[in-house]
Design a protein around this motif. Structure first.
Motif, short mmCIF file in Angstrom:
data_model
loop_
_atom_site.label_atom_id
_atom_site.label_comp_id
_atom_site.label_asym_id
_atom_site.label_seq_id
_atom_site.Cartn_x
_atom_site.Cartn_y
_atom_site.Cartn_z
N PRO A 46 -13.91 -10.14 -5.11
CA PRO A 46 -12.85 -9.64 -4.22
C PRO A 46 -11.89 -10.76 -3.80
O PRO A 46 -10.68 -10.54 -3.71
N HIS A 47 -12.47 -11.97 -3.60
CA HIS A 47 -11.63 -13.10 -3.20
C HIS A 47 -10.62 -13.45 -4.30
O HIS A 47 -9.45 -13.71 -4.03
N GLN A 48 -11.10 -13.44 -5.56
CA GLN A 48 -10.20 -13.77 -6.67
C GLN A 48 -9.13 -12.69 -6.85
O GLN A 48 -7.98 -12.98 -7.14
N LYS A 49 -9.53 -11.43 -6.65
CA LYS A 49 -8.54 -10.36 -6.74
C LYS A 49 -7.48 -10.52 -5.65
O LYS A 49 -6.30 -10.28 -5.88
N PRO A 68 15.78 -5.09 -5.49
CA PRO A 68 14.66 -5.47 -4.62
C PRO A 68 13.38 -4.75 -5.05
O PRO A 68 13.40 -3.58 -5.40
N LEU A 69 12.27 -5.49 -5.06
CA LEU A 69 10.98 -4.90 -5.39
C LEU A 69 10.15 -4.79 -4.11
O LEU A 69 10.14 -5.70 -3.29
N HIS A 70 9.47 -3.65 -3.98
CA HIS A 70 8.67 -3.42 -2.77
C HIS A 70 7.19 -3.50 -3.10
O HIS A 70 6.75 -2.95 -4.10
N PHE A 71 6.46 -4.18 -2.24
CA PHE A 71 5.03 -4.37 -2.45
C PHE A 71 4.26 -3.32 -1.65
O PHE A 71 4.43 -3.19 -0.45
N ILE A 72 3.41 -2.56 -2.33
CA ILE A 72 2.61 -1.55 -1.63
C ILE A 72 1.13 -1.88 -1.82
O ILE A 72 0.64 -1.96 -2.94
N ASN A 73 0.44 -2.10 -0.70
CA ASN A 73 -0.97 -2.42 -0.72
C ASN A 73 -1.79 -1.13 -0.86
O ASN A 73 -1.90 -0.35 0.08
N ILE A 74 -2.38 -0.91 -2.04
CA ILE A 74 -3.06 0.36 -2.29
C ILE A 74 -4.33 0.51 -1.44
O ILE A 74 -4.66 1.60 -0.99
N SER A 75 -5.04 -0.61 -1.23
CA SER A 75 -6.31 -0.49 -0.50
C SER A 75 -6.09 -0.07 0.95
O SER A 75 -7.00 0.37 1.62
N LYS A 76 -4.85 -0.23 1.44
CA LYS A 76 -4.58 0.19 2.83
C LYS A 76 -4.11 1.64 2.91
O LYS A 76 -3.90 2.18 4.00
N LEU A 77 -3.88 2.27 1.77
CA LEU A 77 -3.36 3.64 1.78
C LEU A 77 -4.49 4.66 1.87
O LEU A 77 -5.58 4.43 1.36
N GLY A 78 -4.20 5.80 2.47
CA GLY A 78 -5.17 6.89 2.51
C GLY A 78 -5.19 7.61 1.17
O GLY A 78 -4.36 7.36 0.30
N GLN A 79 -6.15 8.53 1.05
CA GLN A 79 -6.36 9.23 -0.20
C GLN A 79 -5.10 10.00 -0.63
O GLN A 79 -4.72 10.01 -1.79
N LEU A 80 -4.44 10.65 0.35
CA LEU A 80 -3.27 11.48 0.05
C LEU A 80 -2.12 10.63 -0.51
O LEU A 80 -1.48 11.02 -1.49
N ASP A 81 -1.88 9.48 0.11
CA ASP A 81 -0.81 8.60 -0.36
C ASP A 81 -1.09 8.06 -1.75
O ASP A 81 -0.18 7.92 -2.57
N ARG A 102 -5.92 -4.39 -4.33
CA ARG A 102 -5.10 -3.89 -5.44
C ARG A 102 -3.78 -3.41 -4.87
O ARG A 102 -3.70 -3.04 -3.70
N ALA A 103 -2.75 -3.39 -5.71
CA ALA A 103 -1.42 -3.11 -5.18
C ALA A 103 -0.51 -2.57 -6.27
O ALA A 103 -0.87 -2.54 -7.44
N VAL A 104 0.68 -2.13 -5.85
CA VAL A 104 1.71 -1.79 -6.81
C VAL A 104 3.04 -2.30 -6.28
O VAL A 104 3.27 -2.31 -5.06
N ILE A 114 4.81 -2.34 -11.06
CA ILE A 114 3.82 -3.32 -11.53
C ILE A 114 2.51 -3.06 -10.80
O ILE A 114 2.43 -3.23 -9.59
N MET A 115 1.52 -2.60 -11.55
CA MET A 115 0.21 -2.39 -10.95
C MET A 115 -0.55 -3.70 -10.93
O MET A 115 -0.52 -4.44 -11.90
N VAL A 116 -1.23 -3.98 -9.83
CA VAL A 116 -1.95 -5.23 -9.69
C VAL A 116 -3.46 -4.95 -9.56
O VAL A 116 -3.86 -4.12 -8.75
N ASN A 117 -4.25 -5.66 -10.35
CA ASN A 117 -5.71 -5.50 -10.37
C ASN A 117 -6.14 -4.13 -10.86
O ASN A 117 -7.09 -3.55 -10.34
N GLU A 118 -5.45 -3.60 -11.83
CA GLU A 118 -5.97 -2.45 -12.54
C GLU A 118 -6.96 -3.01 -13.56
O GLU A 118 -7.53 -4.06 -13.33
N GLU A 119 -7.12 -2.39 -14.69
CA GLU A 119 -8.04 -2.95 -15.70
C GLU A 119 -7.62 -4.37 -16.08
O GLU A 119 -8.45 -5.24 -16.32
N ASP A 120 -6.30 -4.59 -16.15
CA ASP A 120 -5.77 -5.94 -16.33
C ASP A 120 -5.13 -6.39 -15.01
O ASP A 120 -4.80 -5.56 -14.17
#
Lengths: 355, 156
Positions: A46-49, A68-81, A102-104, A114-120
């Motif tokens: 988790p630390h490396q991710k 402009p690119l916007h950073f969205i933290n997926i782990s902070k989002l609820g299931q619906l989002d 993980r983020a987008v 840009i998906m971050v920490n998906e399979e790659d």
């Protein structure tokens, strides 16, 4: 950025402004990339991710000066989002359901994500309306060049861009074209087309739900081979195959209008009538009926209804979108009622007429 | 579940009984299963009580020096552990790549900035692994040393 800002809009890929948009909904190219000095996501702590995520937040998200690119933290989002972002094709179901940091990263027009920490570590994606493989490639190629300056890619001269799964190694590129093929489905030629595609190493998938039956007659065609073939060679293959399928679909449309005009007219009118008056509507039925209406608009059997609106309705009637639009969580039955109400309202505003 | 030998869905699940109370599970698609099942059977090792074990079903027993993954683990999960695995397991991967792509050499884009310029990346991978091990062992002094080295390499 808060996903709520996206609710009222439609992503770039659904605008129906691109080339061949009577048949082609969108073009998407994604590149799989990894950092050379970190284990792949599935072996990363988790630390490396979190470190990978930090590099993206602090450096990658700043690389594009044009937009402009916007950073969205997926782990902070609820299931619906998370589900909402999946429906918009900005993230994969795997990323939505994964765990840990993980983020987008998304631009305003939702053309780049840009998906971050998906399979790659990184999955860069560019979407375009219509058949636009060259434009999409130019876009993603330049985004890739800029990211490379701040993110050390894992690359070998022998195997190319190194990926967690050997099926992606090499270019790391998957180019997909999403097609609407109602006439090939109606004339039962679709199976034949797909059997031919499998022989040349292209993959066909439905719109929502991998491997499942395509709903709404939407099909995605993608390349499979990533090693030993250059990006431009792979794109040329996909482009040629798509040109053929587009031609087949148009021929099938002409044929059904010529030979079974009344039956098609009836089918389209009933679909429109049901959408305009039903009080309960499942997601599956909506897809099926909207597909008939979309065909009707494209062959001139319905007037006064822009394709963009039809595309938008496909998206907005998906479960998470519907709940975001209504501003509240809804269970299955409530969703069906809300969906029917939403469709009635939107179609009333447009006032389409069957011809 | 995906087939362990190609990308198709695994529909055949085979448990191979090996000498010495060992067994190996195979998850394969129809085509690969046919190949495996109708391969010429390997000569049985009769009376292998000497404790000498066969390597045939588990090539590359050694783990990757950077991430610690074994080739068997990759075969079970379908995912490699780190970029270094492509060097470490090159011989095992080549037939697999040939199978998937029909080619074994990259022919596409190359990063503009040569990755060779960052020779430190291999060392960084290993240091990160060591750091993890040190933290799990609660050897915090060692962890701090490794962390300093990582910082040093990252900024060089």
């Amino acid at each position: 950025m808060n996903p709520d800002n996206l609710v009222q809009t439609t992503g770039e890929w659904l605008r129906a402004t691109g080339p061949e948009s009577d048949v082609v909904v969108s073009t998407r190219i994604r590149l799989a990339r990894n950092h050379a000095a970190y284990p792949f996501t599935n072996r990363a702590s988790p630390h490396q991710k979190a470190e990978i995520e930090a590099i993206v937040r602090e450096k990658v998200a700043q690389v594009d000066s044009d937009r402009p690119l916007h950073f969205i933290n997926i782990s902070k989002l609820g299931q619906l989002d998370r589900q909402f972002l999946v429906e918009r094709q900005l993230i994969s179901r795997e990323l939505a359901n994964a765990e840990g940091p993980r983020a987008v990263v998304v631009d305003d027009r939702e053309a780049v994500s840009i998906m971050v920490n998906e399979e790659d570590h990184l999955r860069l994606q560019v979407m375009r309306s219509g058949l636009a493989l060259d434009e999409a490639w130019q876009d993603i190629d330049s985004v890739d060049d800029r990211i490379e300056q701040v993110f050390d890619y894992a690359f070998s001269d022998e195997f190319g861009y190194l990926t967690a799964c050997p099926t992606n190694v090499g270019t790391g590129m998957r180019a997909s074209v999403m097609l609407h093929l109602p006439a090939l489905v109606l004339t039962k030629q679709i199976e034949k087309v797909f059997r031919a595609l499998q022989k040349i190493n292209l993959v066909v998938r439905g719109l929502y739900g991998e491997g499942s039956r395509a709903s709404g007659d939407f099909y995605q065609i993608s390349n499979q081979v990533t090693l030993g073939k250059s990006e431009s060679a792979a794109l040329t293959e996909i482009r040629e195959v798509n040109r053929q399928i587009i031609e087949y679909e148009r021929q099938a449309r002409t044929l059904i209008i010529k030979e079974t005009r009344q039956a098609i007219q009836d089918r389209v009118a009933r679909a429109l009538g049901t959408l305009q008056s039903a009080t309960m509507m499942t997601s599956e039925e909506t897809m099926e009926l909207l597909s008939s209406v979309r065909l009707g608009v494209n062959v001139g059997l319905v007037t006064g209804l822009p394709i963009t609106l039809v595309n938008e309705l496909f998206l907005h009637t998906q479960p998470a979108h519907l709940q975001k639009l209504m501003g509240t969580q809804l269970d299955g039955e409530e969703r069906n009622a809300a969906r029917a109400r939403y469709l009635r309202t939107r179609l009333k505003e447009a006032g389409p007429n069957p011809n | 579940m995906k087939c362990q030998k190609c990308t198709k869905a695994a529909t055949m699940h085979i448990t191979e009984v090996l000498p010495g109370d060992r067994f190996e599970e195979l998850h394969l698609c129809e085509d690969c299963a046919q190949k495996v099942l109708f391969e010429v059977p390997k000569p049985l090792k009769s009376g292998s009580v000497s404790g000498e074990e066969s390597d045939e079903f588990t090539p590359a027993k050694s783990a990757c020096s950077s991430c610690g993954i074994k080739f068997v683990e990759f075969r079970n999960s379908g995912r490699l552990g780190c970029p270094n695995d492509y060097t470490e397991f090159r011989d095992e991967l080549l037939p697999l790549l040939e199978n998937i792509h029909g080619e074994i050499r990259h022919a596409g884009k190359t990063p503009r900035r040569s990755p060779k310029a960052r020779a430190a990346n291999g060392e960084l991978l290993q240091l990160r692994k060591q750091l993890q091990v040190a933290v799990t062992r609660e050897a915090y002094e060692e962890a701090a040393r490794i962390r300093d080295r990582i910082r040093q390499l990252e900024t060089s």
